[in-house]
Design an enzyme around this catalytic site. Structure first.
Site, PDB file in Angstrom:
ATOM      1  N   GLU A   1       4.570  -0.945  -5.081  1.00 12.00           N
ATOM      2  CA  GLU A   1       3.396  -1.782  -4.851  1.00 12.00           C
ATOM      3  C   GLU A   1       3.250  -2.910  -5.868  1.00 12.00           C
ATOM      4  OE1 GLU A   1       3.149   1.551  -4.758  1.00 12.00           O
ATOM      5  OE2 GLU A   1       2.493   2.019  -2.716  1.00 12.00           O
TER       6      GLU A   1
ATOM      7  N   HIS B   1       4.659   7.563  -9.136  1.00  9.37           N
ATOM      8  CA  HIS B   1       5.001   7.876  -7.754  1.00  9.37           C
ATOM      9  C   HIS B   1       5.151   9.384  -7.623  1.00  9.37           C
ATOM     10  CE1 HIS B   1       7.171   7.928  -3.903  1.00  9.37           C
ATOM     11  NE2 HIS B   1       6.689   6.721  -3.715  1.00  9.37           N
TER      12      HIS B   1
END
Length: 395
Positions: free
Chosen positions: A318, A265
């Site tokens: 996700e 991320h």
């Protein structure tokens, strides 16, 4: 010469404005909506509560007034409904986000949306509420039309999350499934100045109408490096197939420099708190897919630590989002659009905040092409007016 400031690539770490909506504190693995922990809100409050918090600035003592406000707004206006079959046929199953952008553009025209610059705060809020309420209905209707099925009318008696699942599947969802999706939606309502939120605010700074702002944000969200990863993370699990293949499959791709979807991320340097929550939701729902996902996650993290030491790559939102949505009956093509059903609330909150600032967002760039002015091809150089002063070099 005007003073210029050179920013890092991608504007990483650059503060562009003040906000009261929320912030991501990546090194701590924490983010908040206004003054409250986003994860605590997802654990203990409803989506309607958080909707009120972001749009109106405070958690309601009673969510029923807001529920009564949004229930009629979820019904698709006739003029918009008439356009949906054509949009569904044109967009196809490969581009549900494109279909939503087109449908919202029609909805904005039908609603008579006017530029933010020309409207009052009350008018802006009314358009924001209508847009947020209508988005899940449009997504569900377009999905069913693409599948050759009739759209299902919104039910005023269901919560926003349960109603969305109902309009997709045609069956009233179980309480665990409705609550699982609701918690996911709450956890993804807002997440700092990500690409789509920043896009919405840039468009809002021009004074454009709120449907145009959200349309631009949807375009940013459609990119696989932003909102398009939940289905790709599940695709990775499908490609691995079984845990005995995981090690060799993952190792070869990591060594080849390929990205493993669902990991890493740009902000978090520790575990993504959304991933931690969604993993718990998945484990509560249970099943072979969950067990497989947990085992693969452990293998991925082990290999990343071995092959990319010091990179601080952790599971992101996700990875388990795809697992949870699949278990709750959502088709894979609707994973990113489902993300959009919550993020529109955050986008609209940001648009309303940006509309209060009269300054347009207009950064600069550094030109690195051939030195101008040069003669056009086939022409001789003409004298430069004013004596041809040399260009000043950029510092």
């Amino acid at each position: 010469m005007a003073h210029t400031i050179t920013a890092p690539r991608g504007l990483a770490g650059v503060v562009v404005t003040d906000t009261t909506i929320g912030r991501v504190r990546g090194r701590e693995g924490f983010y908040h909506y206004r003054q409250y922990s986003a994860i605590e809100l997802a654990e203990r409050r409803t989506l309607e509560d958080v909707w009120a918090l972001l749009i109106d600035g405070a958690l309601p003592d009673d969510a029923k007034p807001l529920q009564r406000e949004i229930a009629p707004l979820r019904h698709i206006p006739p003029a918009v409904a008439a356009a949906l079959p054509g949009i569904a046929a044109a967009s196809g199953s490969q581009d549900p986000m494109g279909g939503l952008r087109a449908a919202l553009a029609v909805a904005g025209l039908a609603a008579g949306a006017r530029p933010l610059y020309d409207t009052s705060p009350a008018q802006r809020r009314a358009h924001a509420m209508a847009l947020c309420a209508l988005t899940p209905s449009l997504l569900a209707a377009l999905y069913r039309l693409r599948a050759g099925l009739a759209p299902i009318e919104s039910r005023d008696d269901l919560s926003h999350a349960a109603n969305y699942l109902y309009m997709i599947t045609g069956e009233e969802p179980s309480q665990p499934h409705a609550r699982a999706i609701e918690r996911y939606l709450i956890a993804t309502v807002d997440h700092g100045f990500n690409a789509s939120t920043f896009t919405a605010r840039v468009i809002a700074s021009t004074g454009a109408d709120i449907y145009a702002c959200v349309g631009g944000a949807l375009g940013a969200l459609s990119g696989p490096l932003h909102g398009g990863a939940p289905s790709r993370a599940l695709d990775t699990l499908d490609a691995i197939g079984s845990i005995d293949r995981a090690g060799s499959w993952l190792r070869s791709r990591i060594l080849n420099g390929e990205r493993i979807m669902g990991f890493g991320h740009p902000i978090y340097r520790t575990e993504d708190p959304r991933s931690r929550m969604l993993k718990g939701i998945a484990q509560d729902l249970g099943g072979e897919l969950v067990d497989f996902a947990v085992a693969v996650e452990e293998r991925v993290l082990s290999l990343l630590a071995e092959l990319k030491p010091g990179r601080e790559l952790h599971t992101n939102v996700e990875y388990y989002a795809g697992v949870v949505m699949h278990l709750c009956g959502l088709p894979r093509e609707m994973f990113t659009p489902t993300f959009a059903t919550s993020r529109v609330i955050g986008w609209c909150a940001n648009v309303l905040e940006q509309a209060e600032d009269p300054k347009i967002i207009r950064p600069d760039s550094r030109y690195v092409g051939p030195r101008p002015p040069q003669p056009l091809p086939g022409e001789r150089a003409a004298p430069i007016a004013g004596g041809g002063r040399p260009l000043l070099a950029e510092s």
